[in-house]
Each structure stands twice: as structure tokens, then as C-alpha cells.
Design a protein around this motif. Structure first.
Motif, PDB file in Angstrom:
ATOM      1  N   LEU A 247       5.674 -11.656  -2.715  1.00 11.18           N
ATOM      2  CA  LEU A 247       4.352 -12.168  -2.766  1.00 11.18           C
ATOM      3  C   LEU A 247       3.750 -13.497  -3.379  1.00 11.18           C
ATOM      4  O   LEU A 247       4.576 -13.999  -4.216  1.00 11.18           O
ATOM      5  CB  LEU A 247       3.831 -11.080  -3.849  1.00 11.18           C
ATOM      6  N   ARG A 248       3.020 -13.895  -2.747  1.00 13.23           N
ATOM      7  CA  ARG A 248       2.407 -15.185  -3.366  1.00 13.23           C
ATOM      8  C   ARG A 248       0.744 -15.264  -3.508  1.00 13.23           C
ATOM      9  O   ARG A 248       0.146 -14.614  -2.749  1.00 13.23           O
ATOM     10  CB  ARG A 248       2.687 -16.309  -2.126  1.00 13.23           C
ATOM     11  N   ILE A 249       0.425 -15.692  -4.513  1.00 11.94           N
ATOM     12  CA  ILE A 249      -0.877 -15.609  -4.946  1.00 11.94           C
ATOM     13  C   ILE A 249      -1.723 -16.947  -4.400  1.00 11.94           C
ATOM     14  O   ILE A 249      -0.858 -17.990  -4.386  1.00 11.94           O
ATOM     15  CB  ILE A 249      -0.981 -15.745  -6.577  1.00 11.94           C
ATOM     16  N   HIS A 250      -2.767 -16.824  -3.830  1.00 13.82           N
ATOM     17  CA  HIS A 250      -3.473 -17.712  -3.357  1.00 13.82           C
ATOM     18  C   HIS A 250      -4.229 -18.687  -4.416  1.00 13.82           C
ATOM     19  O   HIS A 250      -4.686 -18.202  -5.502  1.00 13.82           O
ATOM     20  CB  HIS A 250      -4.714 -17.490  -2.611  1.00 13.82           C
ATOM     21  N   PRO A 251      -4.220 -20.032  -4.377  1.00 15.29           N
ATOM     22  CA  PRO A 251      -4.831 -20.856  -5.337  1.00 15.29           C
ATOM     23  C   PRO A 251      -6.192 -20.517  -5.785  1.00 15.29           C
ATOM     24  O   PRO A 251      -6.761 -20.728  -7.090  1.00 15.29           O
ATOM     25  CB  PRO A 251      -4.951 -22.123  -4.847  1.00 15.29           C
ATOM     26  N   ASP A 252      -7.129 -19.639  -5.080  1.00 13.07           N
ATOM     27  CA  ASP A 252      -8.330 -19.012  -5.483  1.00 13.07           C
ATOM     28  C   ASP A 252      -8.163 -17.959  -6.485  1.00 13.07           C
ATOM     29  O   ASP A 252      -9.365 -17.562  -7.091  1.00 13.07           O
ATOM     30  CB  ASP A 252      -9.176 -18.456  -4.392  1.00 13.07           C
ATOM     31  N   GLY A 253      -6.939 -17.303  -6.991  1.00 14.16           N
ATOM     32  CA  GLY A 253      -6.928 -16.408  -7.808  1.00 14.16           C
ATOM     33  C   GLY A 253      -7.378 -15.112  -7.409  1.00 14.16           C
ATOM     34  O   GLY A 253      -7.391 -13.941  -7.968  1.00 14.16           O
ATOM     35  N   VAL A 254      -7.881 -14.954  -6.031  1.00 15.79           N
ATOM     36  CA  VAL A 254      -8.285 -13.746  -5.684  1.00 15.79           C
ATOM     37  C   VAL A 254      -7.616 -13.014  -4.425  1.00 15.79           C
ATOM     38  O   VAL A 254      -7.551 -12.072  -4.455  1.00 15.79           O
ATOM     39  CB  VAL A 254      -9.799 -13.893  -5.262  1.00 15.79           C
ATOM     40  N   HIS A 255      -6.966 -13.847  -3.713  1.00 13.02           N
ATOM     41  CA  HIS A 255      -6.380 -13.324  -2.487  1.00 13.02           C
ATOM     42  C   HIS A 255      -4.770 -13.363  -2.691  1.00 13.02           C
ATOM     43  O   HIS A 255      -4.313 -14.327  -3.341  1.00 13.02           O
ATOM     44  CB  HIS A 255      -6.663 -14.258  -1.280  1.00 13.02           C
ATOM     45  N   LEU A 256      -4.128 -12.579  -2.049  1.00 13.77           N
ATOM     46  CA  LEU A 256      -2.788 -12.441  -2.250  1.00 13.77           C
ATOM     47  C   LEU A 256      -2.092 -12.277  -0.800  1.00 13.77           C
ATOM     48  O   LEU A 256      -2.613 -11.581   0.196  1.00 13.77           O
ATOM     49  CB  LEU A 256      -2.423 -11.184  -2.992  1.00 13.77           C
ATOM     50  N   ALA A 257      -1.001 -13.014  -0.538  1.00 17.19           N
ATOM     51  CA  ALA A 257      -0.137 -12.940   0.683  1.00 17.19           C
ATOM     52  C   ALA A 257       0.964 -12.090   0.385  1.00 17.19           C
ATOM     53  O   ALA A 257       1.762 -12.261  -0.609  1.00 17.19           O
ATOM     54  CB  ALA A 257       0.034 -14.162   1.273  1.00 17.19           C
ATOM     55  N   TRP A 258       1.492 -11.624   1.409  1.00 16.27           N
ATOM     56  CA  TRP A 258       2.785 -10.679   1.077  1.00 16.27           C
ATOM     57  C   TRP A 258       3.534 -10.408   2.618  1.00 16.27           C
ATOM     58  O   TRP A 258       3.034 -10.448   3.571  1.00 16.27           O
ATOM     59  CB  TRP A 258       2.885  -9.403   0.357  1.00 16.27           C
ATOM     60  N   SER A 259       4.856 -10.133   2.520  1.00 18.20           N
ATOM     61  CA  SER A 259       5.651  -9.685   3.694  1.00 18.20           C
ATOM     62  C   SER A 259       6.003  -8.407   3.437  1.00 18.20           C
ATOM     63  O   SER A 259       6.192  -7.641   2.345  1.00 18.20           O
ATOM     64  CB  SER A 259       6.751 -10.399   3.849  1.00 18.20           C
ATOM     65  N   SER A 260       6.094  -7.453   4.675  1.00 19.38           N
ATOM     66  CA  SER A 260       6.664  -6.100   4.609  1.00 19.38           C
ATOM     67  C   SER A 260       7.471  -5.849   5.747  1.00 19.38           C
ATOM     68  O   SER A 260       6.985  -6.121   6.969  1.00 19.38           O
ATOM     69  CB  SER A 260       5.583  -5.054   4.231  1.00 19.38           C
ATOM     70  N   PHE A 261       8.575  -5.128   5.317  1.00 15.47           N
ATOM     71  CA  PHE A 261       9.227  -4.515   6.403  1.00 15.47           C
ATOM     72  C   PHE A 261       8.599  -3.473   7.139  1.00 15.47           C
ATOM     73  O   PHE A 261       8.364  -2.615   6.310  1.00 15.47           O
ATOM     74  CB  PHE A 261      10.746  -4.109   6.210  1.00 15.47           C
ATOM     75  N   THR A 262       8.887  -3.400   8.559  1.00 21.93           N
ATOM     76  CA  THR A 262       8.491  -1.943   9.154  1.00 21.93           C
ATOM     77  C   THR A 262       9.432  -1.578  10.112  1.00 21.93           C
ATOM     78  O   THR A 262      10.359  -2.127  10.209  1.00 21.93           O
ATOM     79  CB  THR A 262       6.919  -2.359  10.095  1.00 21.93           C
ATOM     80  N   ALA A 263       9.222  -0.549  10.739  1.00 23.83           N
ATOM     81  CA  ALA A 263      10.012   0.243  11.719  1.00 23.83           C
ATOM     82  C   ALA A 263      10.370  -1.014  12.905  1.00 23.83           C
ATOM     83  O   ALA A 263      11.301  -1.102  13.660  1.00 23.83           O
ATOM     84  CB  ALA A 263       9.538   1.419  12.469  1.00 23.83           C
ATOM     85  N   THR A 264       9.327  -1.877  13.052  1.00 25.89           N
ATOM     86  CA  THR A 264       9.621  -2.629  14.112  1.00 25.89           C
ATOM     87  C   THR A 264       9.904  -4.012  13.846  1.00 25.89           C
ATOM     88  O   THR A 264       9.629  -5.112  14.712  1.00 25.89           O
ATOM     89  CB  THR A 264       8.255  -2.821  15.128  1.00 25.89           C
ATOM     90  N   GLY A 265      10.023  -4.506  12.318  1.00 19.78           N
ATOM     91  CA  GLY A 265      10.314  -5.842  12.052  1.00 19.78           C
ATOM     92  C   GLY A 265       9.725  -6.102  10.849  1.00 19.78           C
ATOM     93  O   GLY A 265       9.648  -5.225   9.941  1.00 19.78           O
ATOM     94  N   GLN A 266       9.482  -7.351  10.482  1.00 20.19           N
ATOM     95  CA  GLN A 266       8.565  -7.802   9.382  1.00 20.19           C
ATOM     96  C   GLN A 266       7.381  -8.264   9.701  1.00 20.19           C
ATOM     97  O   GLN A 266       7.162  -9.044  10.462  1.00 20.19           O
ATOM     98  CB  GLN A 266       9.360  -8.771   8.520  1.00 20.19           C
ATOM     99  N   LEU A 267       6.346  -7.824   8.982  1.00 20.26           N
ATOM    100  CA  LEU A 267       5.002  -8.391   9.116  1.00 20.26           C
ATOM    101  C   LEU A 267       4.509  -8.935   7.846  1.00 20.26           C
ATOM    102  O   LEU A 267       5.012  -8.535   6.832  1.00 20.26           O
ATOM    103  CB  LEU A 267       4.051  -7.144   9.557  1.00 20.26           C
ATOM    104  N   CYS A 268       3.322  -9.713   8.106  1.00 17.19           N
ATOM    105  CA  CYS A 268       2.887 -10.522   6.800  1.00 17.19           C
ATOM    106  C   CYS A 268       1.333 -10.308   6.993  1.00 17.19           C
ATOM    107  O   CYS A 268       0.604  -9.944   7.940  1.00 17.19           O
ATOM    108  CB  CYS A 268       3.347 -11.788   7.025  1.00 17.19           C
ATOM    109  N   TYR A 269       0.980 -10.293   5.520  1.00 15.33           N
ATOM    110  CA  TYR A 269      -0.554  -9.901   5.348  1.00 15.33           C
ATOM    111  C   TYR A 269      -1.218 -10.753   4.189  1.00 15.33           C
ATOM    112  O   TYR A 269      -0.573 -11.346   3.351  1.00 15.33           O
ATOM    113  CB  TYR A 269      -0.604  -8.393   4.739  1.00 15.33           C
ATOM    114  N   LEU A 270      -2.462 -10.743   4.433  1.00 19.01           N
ATOM    115  CA  LEU A 270      -3.288 -11.300   3.645  1.00 19.01           C
ATOM    116  C   LEU A 270      -4.479 -10.533   2.895  1.00 19.01           C
ATOM    117  O   LEU A 270      -5.057  -9.761   4.136  1.00 19.01           O
ATOM    118  CB  LEU A 270      -3.764 -12.732   3.848  1.00 19.01           C
ATOM    119  N   GLY A 271      -4.749  -9.896   1.657  1.00 18.49           N
ATOM    120  CA  GLY A 271      -5.760  -9.270   1.187  1.00 18.49           C
ATOM    121  C   GLY A 271      -6.331  -9.944  -0.001  1.00 18.49           C
ATOM    122  O   GLY A 271      -5.878 -10.761  -0.425  1.00 18.49           O
ATOM    123  N   ARG A 272      -7.386  -9.098  -0.141  1.00 22.13           N
ATOM    124  CA  ARG A 272      -8.104  -9.413  -1.668  1.00 22.13           C
ATOM    125  C   ARG A 272      -7.721  -8.352  -2.769  1.00 22.13           C
ATOM    126  O   ARG A 272      -7.643  -7.357  -2.632  1.00 22.13           O
ATOM    127  CB  ARG A 272      -9.744  -9.427  -1.285  1.00 22.13           C
TER     128      ARG A 272
END
Length: 671
Positions: A247-272
Motif C-alpha cells: 500500500l502507498r499513500i498519495h501525497p494528497d492524503g486522500v487516495h491510496l494505491a495498492w497491489s493484490s494477487f488474484t487467480a490470474t496474477g497481480q493487479l494494481c488499484y487506486l482508490g479514495r
């Protein structure tokens, strides 16, 4: 590919089990390293631009043999860097209750052990404090006031030589919290990152919050709350959070990025991030931070690694290949990640603009790069890299070779960067324009004498993540002293003795860039709630499927001249690639280097974590008709078996790269 899918699932189970127990942070760290290696399953599906597709990539033939590039400014001169080790709690003789005596710590504020679970984090708002996670041991039993100093905890370390009010240079933030203040907390406190508001710290999948007070002496246990982060992954909103890592916090302090393993590999996300005081669905039903406006950092139109047009292979130079999130640029406009090799066997770090999707290559040295941080003003990068060690040169020393065999070699290529727990990373400082010409950055700790326990002792391994101070004048990073089985026992290299305080085998280092002035406060570019090039994430939907490359015989044409014949052989199941063969004929993508010869690699996966390749290579390259390089296997080929969870090199035959008479050989077996 089926076996690799099971590997992903197995690794995810390991991560979940490790995160349940605070004493297993080191196990989790090992998992993270090994998992990053397994990213090749994802990365091998996509190709990013090579050579001149990136303005800062350069077209270097080999180290020190790059013609001048007038499009970038001249490289910076080396600068003075002062290094010190930051103070940590004293070391207890053992983990037994009461072993942390007042003789060891007269202040009664806790002890750690020699092989403590340790991870440095980031600077706080004033650039004079550093967050870190340590595991306290040996605390006396309650009701002794020192009983609170036990287990995995977040601490704050003074980085300016001053002391806290009790005389310690460090302070535990989470010790002694009331149970009601940490309902739902997970035991994963990795990668502690301070928010820009000075009042919160992201630690693992938790947010440590001091309310109206800054994370400082005023942040007393009764004022601290730990809130879990919840990612809803099912359609009706029920159940626990989806599994997040890195997990990595965005400099704006509002958004977060992360990685996650799935059945088909690893995917990455950005959310609020949105605080939910009283959730009614999902677990835990306690105050928490929920994630909304989630973007899957994947673009199906740019996800194809290699496309086929009739009998011609075409590399998609604008492909987006976010295999694992590594963080953000200082002002927040870009997200950094590990991407598919831009040159064969060369694993680098990239940045992509969250608004435009423009990709920028941050590193291009033939060695392996991974943990990275960009300075607050976006002008500098600090990266943990194996450059200078020679570890990967036998694989990647020949430059501007298209990453074709990497469809099946990336797992073993990446796995050779480590020898078990011995990491060959050291911190390097690189300007915004990246590696070019004879410039490959400045080793942050390069001014030492290399002796045991010096600042550049190679037995002290660079770990994740290096971090910039907000004023742009300091860098903090942490290291671990090599331990068995990466030394001693069956390993040919002896184990060193630590001369750190108490024989500690972990340390946190502070690098001060003494000639720099503080940078002004930067305007942070808030991350978009909707990333234009990403895919909206809908809970319960199936993960996207990557396009598959069909087996067959193809031609690949150099962008300047020449061509290559490429043969792709499927696995017996027909669901993956078993063999890739490439023969080059006066092939050039930069107009300077001419490549001839062949490579043929077959890959197998005998078990979930074990990878094996049979590699045959005879490549010859010239630059401007005068410079010369070869990449050759022995007559019987190069046969490497390596476990991605252990990283112990074990090969029969040889693979050797020679550049203008300089020979780069593979590591010794067992190392």
C-alpha cells in the motif's frame, strides 16, 4: 500458465497467514520479495517501449559507452552526502519476559532483539522525524508500566539529533493504546508512511490516527486510534476486506494505491479513502476507512504485450504494464511501478501520468531496480538497485536487445538478484533525466571504506523503501546484515559479525545532502477519482483477462534496420509459452548497435515456486562498427533452476556476457 496461477493463490495464503501474527513480519517481508519476483507472470504479458521511446532511457550500448545525447542536460556532478545511523531502542539479551531490564533501558521504554523485525518508513511533516516499525521484546509483566513495550509497534525517531521529553531519541506511538482504540486492527504494520497532515500514518492496511494532534509527544496512547482499511470486493458488500499489499499513500492524503494477487496474477488499484464511523456492511463493523472510486490500473487497449499482424510480431510501445505499485511522484501526478523489461533481462522502474497515461522510464542500468522514491519537487529519484554489484550483468549487460525471450525468462532473471536473504541493493541517487552516457547516478552510501559495518559494507543489504524528506535535503533507508543461509553453513561466503549496538542485524540510515537548500513547499496535484486510462473496479466482477500470444513463426523488424525470426512454442496444455527462439539479422532499433545471432530458451515450472530454464545463446553486437559485445552460453547450454521463494543460484553450464573485453560471469552456485 495454470501452475503459475496456483502459485499466486499459494503466495496469497502465505501472506494472509504471515499478517496474522506480529512476529511474522520478517516472513511477510520474505513473501513480499518473493512475490515481486513472481510478478513476471503478469509482466510477461506486456511490453513497454525500448530505447528511444523514452526521452530519458538513453541508447547506451553498455556502461560508459553511450554517445552524447543533446536532448537531456549534462549529468550532475557528485555531491557531498553525510551519513549517520539513527538510534533505536536497546537490544535485549533474549525474548523472555523481563529480559529488558532497567540496566539495559534505564527509562523503561522497551527493548528489541538482535534480529528485530524492523522497517523504516517516511519522514513526518517537519522533516525531522522518521516513522518506523519495530518489535519490542522482553517487557516485564503487567502491572509494570514498561509492560506496554511489547510486540510490533509504530515508533517515531528523531532525525535531527534532539531528544524527546523523557531523554529518548525515539518514542513509541502505539504502545499502551486502549483496546477500544484499535478494534479491527490488522497486525500488518509494514511500510509506515506519514500523511501530509502530520496527524496520521499509514501502516500496512491500517491508518494510525492521533486526531487533532500531530504524531509527536502530544500523541499519547489515549489519543491514538488505529482504523483498518476496508476494500469491498463482493457485490453485496459483505465479508472482510479484499487482500491488499504494498500500500502507498498519495501525497494528497486522500487516495491510496495498492497491489493484490488474484487467480490470474497481480493487479494494481487506486482508490479514495473515506472515513466510515459506523459501517453497516462488511467486516469489521467498527470505525474504519473505506475505499471508494476504485480504479483498476489496467487498460485493455494497451495491455497487449506483443501483437501479431499476419506473420509479423509488433511490440506495442505504448503498453501499460503495471506489475506492482511502488509509490507516487513527489507532487503526485505520476504513479511508480515495476514494469516489464524495456531491454531483455533488464528489470526497471517506471512512472505513469495518472491523467494522460504517459509512461516515463526512471532507471535503465542493466542491473535490477525495485524500491524507489521520487523527491518532493519531482527532480530526483532514489532507488534501491543492484547496480555496482555486477550481479545481473551476465544476463543484462548487452544493451538494446528486444525483450522477446523475457516472455518466459523474467521469473528466473528477477530471482537471481538475491541470494536468499542477501540482497545486493544499495541506494542510488539519480536526477530526473535518468541514466545516460557515463552517468548512472551517485551511490548514496558510496563514500565509505567498505569495511565491516561501514556505511557501504556490502554485507549490509539495502531494503525497502528509501524515502525523501519533505524539504528535499534528506533520505532515510534501512538495511539488514546478511544472515544464514545466505552466508555460512553450505553457503561459500562466511557470515559477518555485527558491531552494531547490541549486535543488532538491522539498522536505519539517514543521508543528509549537505549542499542542498530546502525546497519550497510543492503544490500537490490531487489524484483523479476517475483515472482516464484505467478500468473502473466493480465489486464482484471478474478480473480482466490478458490477451494471449499464439504459437507460431513470426518476423520482428528493427526500427532502424534488420529483422529477427521469432518462434513461439506452446506448452503441452496450449495455455502458455514453453519455448521462445529468436535469431537476429543485422537488427537495430537505435541506429547505433547492430545485433546478430540467436537465443533459444525453454522454461518449465516443476513445482509451485521452482522455475527451470534451458538457455542457449550466441549473440554478437557492435556499436558504430568499433565496440563489441557478446552474450554466449557454453556449448551444452545454460540450465538454471531457482526457487523464487529462496533465490539460491544453481546452474549447469554457463551464460557469459563480454563487453569490450570485460567479462561478466554468472554467480557461483549456492550464492
Amino acid at each position: 500458465m495454470g501452475g503459475l496461477h496456483f502459485l499466486w493463490q499459494s503466495l496469497e495464503i502465505i501472506a494472509k497467514e504471515a499478517s496474522k501474527n506480529a512476529s511474522n513480519l520478517r516472513m511477510l517481508s520474505t513473501f513480499i520479495i518473493a512475490a515481486a519476483v513472481s510478478l513476471s507472470t503478469v509482466l510477461a504479458r506486456a511490453v513497454v517501449p525500448i530505447a528511444d521511446s523514452f526521452p530519458n532511457a538513453g541508447s547506451q550500448f553498455s556502461i560508459g559507452l553511450d554517445p552524447a545525447d543533446d536532448s537531456n542536460p549534462p549529468p550532475p556532478e557528485p555531491e557531498p552526502i553525510s551519513l549517520i545511523e539513527l538510534p533505536l531502542p536497546p537490544v535485549a539479551l533474549n525474548d523472555e519476559p523481563g529480559s529488558c531490564t532497567l540496566e539495559l533501558n534505564p527509562h523503561g521504554t522497551g527493548c528489541i532483539n538482535q534480529t528485530t523485525n524492523l522497517q523504516s518508513g517516511s519522514f513526518t511533516l517537519d522533516s525531522n522525524h522518521v516513522t518506523a516499525v519495530v518489535e519490542f521484546v522482553g517487557a516485564p509483566a503487567a502491572p509494570n508500566p514498561a509492560s506496554i513495550y511489547t510486540g510490533l509497534q509504530l515508533i517515531l525517531i528523531k532525525a535531527d539529533g534532539t531528544l524527546f521529553f523523557n531523554g529518548d531519541p525515539w518514542r513509541c506511538i502505539t504502545c499502551g493504546m486502549p483496546a477500544k482504540n484499535m478494534v479491527g486492527q490488522s497486525q500488518n504494520l509494514g511500510y509506515p508512511q506519514a500523511f501530509g497532515d502530520g496527524k496520521r500514518v499509514l501502516a500496512g492496511d491500517n491508518i494510525i490516527d492521533c486526531g487533532e494532534f500531530e504524531i509527536s509527544e502530544e500523541c499519547t496512547p489515549d489519543r491514538v486510534h488505529v482504523y483498518p482499511i476496508h476494500w469491498n470486493v463482493v457485490a453485496n458488500g459483505s465479508g472482510p476486506s479484499g487482500t491488499m499489499r504494498e500500500l502507498r499513500i498519495h501525497p494528497d492524503g486522500v487516495h491510496l494505491a495498492w497491489s493484490s494477487f488474484t487467480a490470474t496474477g497481480q493487479l494494481c488499484y487506486l482508490g479514495r479513502l473515506e472515513f466510515n464511523e459506523s459501517p453497516t456492511t462488511g467486516l469489521p463493523l467498527s470505525s474504519r476507512y473505506d475505499l471508494s472510486n476504485i480504479n483498476l490500473l489496467f487498460d485493455i487497449d494497451r495491455a497487449s504485450t506483443i501483437s501479431v499482424n499476419g506473420t509479423e510480431i509488433q511490440v506495442n510501445y505504448d503498453a501499460i504494464t503495471i506489475g506492482e505499485v511502488r509509490g507516487f511522484s513527489g507532487t503526485g501526478r505520476e504513479i511508480t511501478y515495476i514494469g516489464y523489461p524495456a531491454e531483455s533481462c533488464n528489470i526497471d522502474v517506471f512512472a505513469i501520468d495518472l491523467y494522460t497515461g504517459t509512461v516515463r522510464r526512471l532507471t535503465s542500468h542493466p542491473e535490477y531496480a525495485d524500491p524507489v522514491d521520487i523527491s518532493p519537487d519531482d527532480q530526483w529519484t532514489v532507488v534501491m538497485d543492484t547496480r555496482g554489484s555486477g550481479r545481473q550483468m551476465f544476463l543484462a549487460g548487452m544493451r538494446n536487445v528486444p525483450p522477446i525471450i523475457d516472455m518466459i525468462t523474467t521469473a528466473v532473471t528477477a530471482s537471481t538478484r538475491n541470494n536468499g536473504q542477501r540482497r545486493f541493493f544499495q541506494p542510488w541517487l539519480i536526477d530526473r533525466y535518468g541514466d545516460r552516457g557515463t552517468y548512472f547516478g551517485q551511490q548514496v552510501n558510496g563514500a565509505g571504506n567498505g569495511r565491516p559495518d561501514s556505511v557501504n559494507d556490502p554485507n549490509w543489504n539495502g531494503m525497502a523503501d528509501p524515502k525523501w524528506s519533505l524539504d528535499g535535503t534528506k533520505i532515510v533507508y534501512w538495511q539488514a546484515l546478511v544472515q544464514p543461509p545466505a552466508c555460512g553453513e553450505s553457503n561459500p561466503f562466511p557470515c559477518p559479525d555485527s558491531t552494531a549496538a547490541g549486535g543488532r542485524t538491522s539498522r536505519i540510515m539517514l543521508a543528509s545532502l549537505t549542499s542542498r537548500e530546502s525546497v519550497s513547499k510543492q503544490v500537490i496535484i490531487e489524484a483523479p477519482d476517475v483515472v482516464p486510462w484505467a478500468t473502473p473496479f466493480t465489486p464482484g466482477n471478474s478480473d480482466p483477462e490478458y490477451p494471449m500470444l499464439f504459437a507460431g513463426n513470426y518476423s520482428l523488424y528493427g526500427r532502424t534496420c534488420g529483422y529477427a525470426n521469432v518462434t513461439i512454442v506452446p506448452t503441452s496444455s496450449g495455455k502458455g509459452v514453453a519455448t521462445v527462439a529468436v535469431t537476429y539479422y543485422n537488427f537495430s532499433s537505435d541506429g547505433l548497435s547492430i545485433l546478430n545471432g540467436y537465443e533459444r530458451v525453454s522454461a518449465q515450472q516443476p513445482s509451485l515456486a521452482m522455475n527451470h530454464v534451458d538457455w542457449y545463446s550466441d549473440l554478437v553486437q557492435t556499436v558504430n562498427g568499433t565496440r563489441h559485445a557478446t552474450k554466449k552460453t557454453s556449448s551444452d547450454g545454460f540450465h538454471l533452476s531457482i526457487n523464487v521463494m529462496k533465490n539460491i543460484f544453481n546452474a549447469n553450464g554457463t551464460l557469459t556476457t563480454t563487453i569490450d573485453g570485460i567479462i561478466y560471469q554468472q554467480p557461483q552456485n549456492g550464492t
